[in-house]
Design a protein around this motif. Structure first.
Motif, PDB file in Angstrom:
ATOM      1  N   LYS A   2      11.165 -28.515 -16.156  1.00 26.20           N
ATOM      2  CA  LYS A   2      10.726 -27.603 -17.323  1.00 26.20           C
ATOM      3  C   LYS A   2      11.553 -28.441 -18.732  1.00 26.20           C
ATOM      4  N   LEU A   3      11.088 -28.147 -19.659  1.00 24.88           N
ATOM      5  CA  LEU A   3      11.404 -28.704 -20.920  1.00 24.88           C
ATOM      6  C   LEU A   3      12.762 -28.316 -21.261  1.00 24.88           C
ATOM      7  N   SER A   4      13.246 -26.836 -20.945  1.00 25.41           N
ATOM      8  CA  SER A   4      14.399 -26.403 -21.370  1.00 25.41           C
ATOM      9  C   SER A   4      15.491 -26.978 -20.620  1.00 25.41           C
ATOM     10  N   LYS A   5      15.426 -27.498 -19.498  1.00 24.77           N
ATOM     11  CA  LYS A   5      16.370 -28.491 -18.852  1.00 24.77           C
ATOM     12  C   LYS A   5      16.961 -29.332 -19.455  1.00 24.77           C
ATOM     13  N   ASN A   7      17.997 -29.766 -22.542  1.00 26.49           N
ATOM     14  CA  ASN A   7      18.623 -29.449 -23.998  1.00 26.49           C
ATOM     15  C   ASN A   7      20.312 -29.788 -23.569  1.00 26.49           C
ATOM     16  N   ASP A 224       5.992 -29.296 -26.854  1.00 26.22           N
ATOM     17  CA  ASP A 224       5.783 -27.655 -27.180  1.00 26.22           C
ATOM     18  C   ASP A 224       5.369 -27.131 -26.016  1.00 26.22           C
ATOM     19  N   GLU A 226       6.686 -25.706 -22.156  1.00 28.27           N
ATOM     20  CA  GLU A 226       7.848 -25.581 -21.074  1.00 28.27           C
ATOM     21  C   GLU A 226       7.415 -26.393 -19.697  1.00 28.27           C
ATOM     22  N   ASP A 227       6.269 -26.248 -19.409  1.00 27.01           N
ATOM     23  CA  ASP A 227       5.709 -26.965 -18.239  1.00 27.01           C
ATOM     24  C   ASP A 227       5.314 -28.443 -18.507  1.00 27.01           C
ATOM     25  N   PHE A 310      15.484 -32.718 -25.799  1.00 25.89           N
ATOM     26  CA  PHE A 310      14.111 -32.356 -25.529  1.00 25.89           C
ATOM     27  C   PHE A 310      13.354 -33.668 -25.898  1.00 25.89           C
TER      28      PHE A 310
END
Length: 350
Positions: A2-5, A7, A224, A226-227, A310
């Motif tokens: 996932k994108l949030s990983k 950061n 933009d 998450e997946d 990101f």
């Protein structure tokens, strides 16, 4: 994944605004995936990690002065135009980004130069920021390109390097092996190589193979979704010739080290692979997006810079190094005051 990983907290002071005085004198973090070790060296020490018969794959793209400043007809409003690529040589058509985009409509004329000596007409809207410009120039093509480029400035990524362009950037935001014009961003890992360092590597017995990937702005575009499987990379033009294929595949046959210098080289190599894991010649376009998990076929090591949170470059690097190990190394880099970004320090992943 996932994108949030992807950061992490990057202090502003650790983003390099200027390159080191000498290309090969930046710092080098060497991370070894087999024994999970981290070493702190200087970039010119990279010679010690390569042997006779190893191969370094270099991206020989050349950055052109892509950023122009002009004025809109009638109102005189200041407009920034970022040249992306030439669409038609004869008609002087270019694919560009404009800022502020809301002020630009089809049919508008834009003026460039102190005496408005170069004029462009907007003939198409492609995206919210994208436009197609026709430059109105009656002279020979070579004269047009000379005029256009004389008005452009070196396109250092101001998203990361928050300062004005200097005369030194023209030389330093370009690799010493740049040959084929077409990039709007430098393959940053290649910026650390000097002529002296290349010669030292050659004396060790390292061979050099060249690919071309004309780096586009898509590398800096925000992800933009998450997946990550739903993110689409912009297409970029690449070329892998027969000589490169011969050098790389012979290295693989001899069980030697194939080192991709930069994410652009890594993506190019992985864009044209046979079913048995060998490199194939190719000329065309790639939009390959590499993120964990991913099994690499061609390169066994990677030279890269330290990338921003990101960013797609960070995602690709983590696929090569291993996500957990890379994020651990990044925390060490922050603690040890390594510099991040295109003008920053380098990492060798073995």
């Amino acid at each position: 994944m996932k994108l949030s990983k992807f950061n992490y907290d990057l202090p502003d002071k650790q983003v390099a605004l200027y390159p080191t005085e000498n290309r090969e004198d930046c710092r080098l973090m060497v991370i070894n995936r087999k024994n999970h070790s981290i070493e702190h060296r200087i970039f010119k020490d990279i010679v010690e990690y390569f042997n006779d018969g190893d191969v370094m794959v270099l991206n020989n793209t050349k950055v052109f002065p892509a950023r122009l400043y002009g004025n809109k007809e009638k109102t005189g409003a200041k407009i920034e135009v970022f040249l992306l690529r030439e669409l038609n040589r004869e008609q002087r058509l270019w694919d560009v980004l404009v800022d502020p985009a809301r002020k630009i409509r089809i049919g508008n004329k834009l003026y460039f130069g102190e005496d408005d000596s170069l004029v462009a007409e907007v003939i198409d809207n492609t995206t919210s920021r994208g436009r197609t410009l026709r430059f109105l120039f009656d002279g020979e093509y070579d004269d047009f390109k000379k005029t256009l480029y004389s008005m452009g400035e070196t396109p250092i990524p101001t998203k990361y390097i928050n300062r004005a362009v200097t005369p030194e950037d023209k030389d330093r935001y370009q690799t010493i092996f740049a040959k084929y014009e077409g990039a709007v961003a430098a393959p940053a890992a290649g910026l650390h190589f000097s002529k002296t360092l290349l010669k030292r590597l050659e004396l060790v017995g390292v061979n050099f193979a060249e690919i071309t990937l004309h780096v586009g702005l898509g590398n800096f575009r925000s992800v933009d979704v998450e997946d990550l499987t739903k993110h689409k990379m912009d297409s970029e033009q690449i070329k892998i010739d027969d000589r490169c294929v011969e050098i790389v595949n012979q290295c693989k046959d001899n069980h030697k080290n194939v080192c991709a210098v930069g994410i652009s080289s890594l993506r190019t190599l992985e864009s044209s692979v046979s079913t048995n894991g060998y490199l194939k010649p190719f000329e065309g376009w790639t939009n390959k997006f590499i993120f964990p998990p991913y099994d690499f076929s061609v390169p066994s090591s990677l030279v890269t810079n330290f990338h921003h949170p990101f960013s797609t470059m960070l995602m690709t690097t983590s696929a090569f190094a291993g996500f957990d190990f890379l994020m651990e190394a990044y925390q060490v880099a922050i603690k040890e005051d390594y510099k991040f970004g295109p003008y920053g320090d380098a990492m060798l992943i073995m």
